[in-house]
Motif scaffolding. Structure first.
Motif, PDB file in Angstrom:
ATOM      1  N   LYS A 391       0.836  -1.206   0.000  1.00 36.26           N
ATOM      2  CA  LYS A 391       0.000   0.000   0.000  1.00 36.26           C
ATOM      3  C   LYS A 391       0.869   1.254   0.000  1.00 36.26           C
ATOM      4  CE  LYS A 391      -4.412  -1.195   2.182  1.00 36.26           C
ATOM      5  NZ  LYS A 391      -5.156  -1.199   3.458  1.00 36.26           N
ATOM      6  N   LEU A 394       2.716   2.199  -3.346  1.00 39.93           N
ATOM      7  CA  LEU A 394       1.965   2.876  -4.403  1.00 39.93           C
ATOM      8  C   LEU A 394       2.021   4.395  -4.258  1.00 39.93           C
ATOM      9  CD1 LEU A 394      -1.138   0.537  -4.797  1.00 39.93           C
ATOM     10  CD2 LEU A 394       1.068   0.459  -5.967  1.00 39.93           C
ATOM     11  N   GLN A 413      -5.014  -8.449  -3.793  1.00 42.28           N
ATOM     12  CA  GLN A 413      -5.844  -7.348  -4.315  1.00 42.28           C
ATOM     13  C   GLN A 413      -5.011  -6.084  -4.568  1.00 42.28           C
ATOM     14  OE1 GLN A 413      -8.809  -7.313  -1.196  1.00 42.28           O
ATOM     15  NE2 GLN A 413     -10.359  -8.289  -2.511  1.00 42.28           N
ATOM     16  N   ILE A 414      -4.088  -5.794  -3.639  1.00 44.87           N
ATOM     17  CA  ILE A 414      -3.264  -4.586  -3.826  1.00 44.87           C
ATOM     18  C   ILE A 414      -2.288  -4.782  -4.980  1.00 44.87           C
ATOM     19  CG2 ILE A 414      -1.741  -2.927  -2.692  1.00 44.87           C
ATOM     20  CD1 ILE A 414      -2.893  -3.957  -0.014  1.00 44.87           C
ATOM     21  N   GLN A 417      -4.270  -4.075  -7.967  1.00 43.30           N
ATOM     22  CA  GLN A 417      -4.471  -2.622  -8.069  1.00 43.30           C
ATOM     23  C   GLN A 417      -3.211  -1.944  -8.611  1.00 43.30           C
ATOM     24  OE1 GLN A 417      -5.470  -0.778  -4.315  1.00 43.30           O
ATOM     25  NE2 GLN A 417      -4.991   1.261  -5.070  1.00 43.30           N
ATOM     26  N   LEU A 420      -2.976  -2.643 -12.307  1.00 50.70           N
ATOM     27  CA  LEU A 420      -3.972  -1.901 -13.097  1.00 50.70           C
ATOM     28  C   LEU A 420      -3.632  -0.413 -13.205  1.00 50.70           C
ATOM     29  CD1 LEU A 420      -7.255  -3.571 -11.779  1.00 50.70           C
ATOM     30  CD2 LEU A 420      -6.236  -3.837 -14.060  1.00 50.70           C
ATOM     31  N   THR A 421      -2.828   0.079 -12.252  1.00 48.29           N
ATOM     32  CA  THR A 421      -2.466   1.504 -12.298  1.00 48.29           C
ATOM     33  C   THR A 421      -1.104   1.724 -12.953  1.00 48.29           C
ATOM     34  OG1 THR A 421      -1.659   1.296 -10.005  1.00 48.29           O
ATOM     35  CG2 THR A 421      -3.873   2.181 -10.323  1.00 48.29           C
ATOM     36  N   LEU A 450     -10.233 -10.229 -12.731  1.00 48.13           N
ATOM     37  CA  LEU A 450      -9.035  -9.491 -12.311  1.00 48.13           C
ATOM     38  C   LEU A 450      -7.768 -10.290 -12.607  1.00 48.13           C
ATOM     39  CD1 LEU A 450     -10.146  -7.932  -8.896  1.00 48.13           C
ATOM     40  CD2 LEU A 450      -9.792  -6.745 -11.072  1.00 48.13           C
ATOM     41  N   THR A 454      -4.815  -8.902 -15.310  1.00 44.01           N
ATOM     42  CA  THR A 454      -3.509  -8.450 -14.811  1.00 44.01           C
ATOM     43  C   THR A 454      -2.380  -9.460 -14.983  1.00 44.01           C
ATOM     44  OG1 THR A 454      -4.090  -9.227 -12.586  1.00 44.01           O
ATOM     45  CG2 THR A 454      -4.528  -6.915 -13.094  1.00 44.01           C
TER      46      THR A 454
END
Length: 578
Positions: A391, A394, A413-414, A417, A420-421, A450, A454
């Motif tokens: 976290k 990022l 999940q992170i 994320q 995806l970013t 997802l 990814t």
């Protein structure tokens, strides 16, 4: 040399010191100073180039300039009991010579070849627990004395264990005892014979390139084992009554609580052996019969972080390079503990490690420090988990992120994320093969869309032992061996197979070093559609093979036909793909 008061030479100019030592005249120093004005450089080097002094003379003068004492070993008598204070391996590895030992104050005086060998002094303090004072002596004198007193003797672990077997002044403490005499524990940990034995074991393990050293208490014995190339080898067992003393000594070295014998403890020891940094990760575990201790040896000189050296075949190397140079997405390296995942990831990051890339890693533990990478040690005890580290990453504007292991849904999940970013994410899993990693991610709770959005590729790997190059010989496999490999003589096609005969170089094992074998699944549209349709791992495996994926077993077979490994190794590390 004996008449010179070296304490008066600290901080003096090098020319003045060499004059006091009787190595040069004032006129020669002035000549050197005049030459120094023209060509610059250290005066000591100029006087050496002029032939007035030797490099040894300059080394001793610099030591005196730093305030160190100089000792002439030419006619210096060293008692045998002083020479026995440190083992032969340590004298050879660190190039130090014990010259005096004050047992009452536990003070050891050693002679060094150069004043800057301070790590040898630090390691002697750590390993042996002495108050160490260093002097400097001519390098040839030290080399000759080490050869004379220790020779090439590696120091016999067997001899020392024999000596300790007869020692009746070290007693083992009852593992079930409620109270522990701390003073007694400290006394055992500080026993010079225990220190010498442990140092011999450590130096031998580092020399043999062992990855782990195990100290294991059982009801009637105390075992010592090394893991070399993934296989455990038993050493001569120390006497059972030394168990507590040895483990207590390890705890002292690692900065652990020697009085705590009911809870697991972890620590770390940093050494420099033969000029190379070595980290020892220490894990102590209470068992029924005492504390079991494992030391993981991280010899940084023994790891080659080069993607071309991990064992990838040329076509696989091209695929991996395409994967790691993706602008974003998730790349997974999977396999059991000890299969080389970390080395593969470090090698990939080393190749990507450029000034234009910001790379962050979260690891447990950080095994190797790499310049240019921002590496974070996760610590669940303080709340710094992989998920929390990721976290924070990022918000650090990274380009590439390594997350040591995806253990839970939050971390997964992170990672998604981050992908995806616009970030490239590397991580590891523990699965048997590449297609099983998809099921593992979904089992953690990730949505299939997802995963397909990814995930870019999965690299499954194993390590097989390499045949020793010095005793390698061709042989004809038996029918039983071919059945174990699930192949026929026709499939071998007359290609020769090899095995190691066993020699001194490989400790008569027939193997030296290890080689990676790989299974690389790159996701394409068809595989993504199958994942969305909840296809099984077997169906994904079949499809991946049809589009060109080489399985672990097939990769092992190629290594076998290349003469790099054996049938037993391939069978042991791989499964037959259906």
């Amino acid at each position: 040399m004996a008449q010179i008061d070296y304490s008066q030479l600290k901080g003096r100019r090098i020319g003045r010191i060499l004059t006091k030592m009787g190595k040069v005249s004032r006129e020669q120093v002035h000549e050197g100073l005049e030459l120094q004005k023209q060509r610059r450089g250290p005066l000591g080097q100029i006087l050496t180039d002029l032939g007035y002094v030797t490099e040894d003379d300059v080394t001793l003068a610099r030591a005196a300039q730093d305030g160190m004492q100089i000792i002439d070993l030419e006619d210096f008598d060293i008692p045998d009991e002083v020479l026995r204070v440190i083992p032969a391996e340590m004298a050879n590895a660190y190039q130090v010579l014990p010259v005096m030992f004050d047992q009452q104050f536990n003070k050891l005086t050693v002679a060094l070849k150069t004043a800057d060998n301070f790590r040898a002094v630090d390691d002697l303090r750590l390993l042996m627990g002495f108050d160490v004072e260093a002097m400097v002596a001519p390098a040839d004198q030290i080399a000759n004395r080490i050869k004379k007193h220790y020779g090439d003797d590696e120091g016999s672990i067997a001899d020392l264990i024999g000596e300790l077997s007869e020692a009746d002044d070290i007693e083992n403490i009852d593992v079930g005892s409620e109270s522990v005499d701390l003073e007694e524990l400290v006394q055992m940990a500080e026993d010079n014979r225990v220190k010498r034995l442990l140092n011999l074991v450590l130096l031998q393990a580092i020399k043999d390139k062992a990855s782990d050293i195990h100290f294991e208490p059982f009801e009637d014995e105390f075992k010592m084992r090394y893991r070399i190339d993934g296989v455990l080898y038993e050493m001569i067992p120390p006497p059972l009554h030394l168990a507590t003393a040895i483990v207590s000594r390890i705890k002292v070295m690692a900065g652990l609580d020697i009085a705590e014998r009911r809870m697991p403890q972890d620590g770390r020891v940093e050494l420099v052996v033969n000029g190379q940094p070595v980290d020892l990760r220490v894990a102590v575990l209470p068992t029924m019969f005492g504390e079991s201790c494992v030391m993981r040896v991280l010899d940084r000189s023994n790891v080659n972080l080069d993607l071309e050296q991990v064992g990838l075949r040329e076509d696989d190397l091209d695929i991996v390079r395409q994967l790691i140079k993706k602008p974003n997405g998730i790349v997974i390296v999977t396999g059991p503990t000890g299969s080389g995942k970390t080395t593969t990831l470090y090698s990939a990051l080393s190749e990507l490690n450029e000034i234009s890339e910001k790379i962050l890693t979260a690891e447990d533990p950080v095994e190797y420090d790499i310049d240019g990478l921002c590496q974070v040690q996760v610590n669940p005890a303080t709340g710094l988990t992989f998920a929390k580290a990721l976290k924070s990453f990022l918000r650090q504007d990274p380009d590439i992120v390594l997350i040591g292991e995806t253990r839970d849904l939050e971390t997964a999940q992170i990672a998604v994320q981050a992908s995806l970013t616009g970030h490239l994410v590397f991580t590891t899993l523990h699965t048997n093969d590449a297609p099983s990693s998809v099921a593992r991610l979904i089992d953690l709770g990730l949505d299939t869309f997802l995963v397909t959005a990814t995930l870019e590729g999965i690299i499954a790997q194993r390590l097989v032992r390499k045949i020793c190059s010095r005793c390698k010989q061709e042989y004809q496999p038996t029918e039983e061996e071919l059945i174990r490999l699930d192949i026929t003589p026709d499939e071998i096609g007359g290609r020769p197979l090899y095995r190691g005969r066993g020699c001194d170089f490989c400790n008569h094992s027939g193997f030296k070093g290890r080689l990676g074998i790989f299974e690389i699944m790159v996701l394409n549209d068809e595989l993504r559609d199958m994942i969305m349709a909840n296809a099984s791992s077997q169906q994904l495996m079949a499809k991946a093979r049809r589009v060109g994926m080489r399985t672990l077993r097939q990769s092992g077979m190629l290594a076998l036909f290349d003469g790099l490994t054996t049938i037993d190794e391939v069978v042991r590390e791989t499964l037959v793909a259906d």
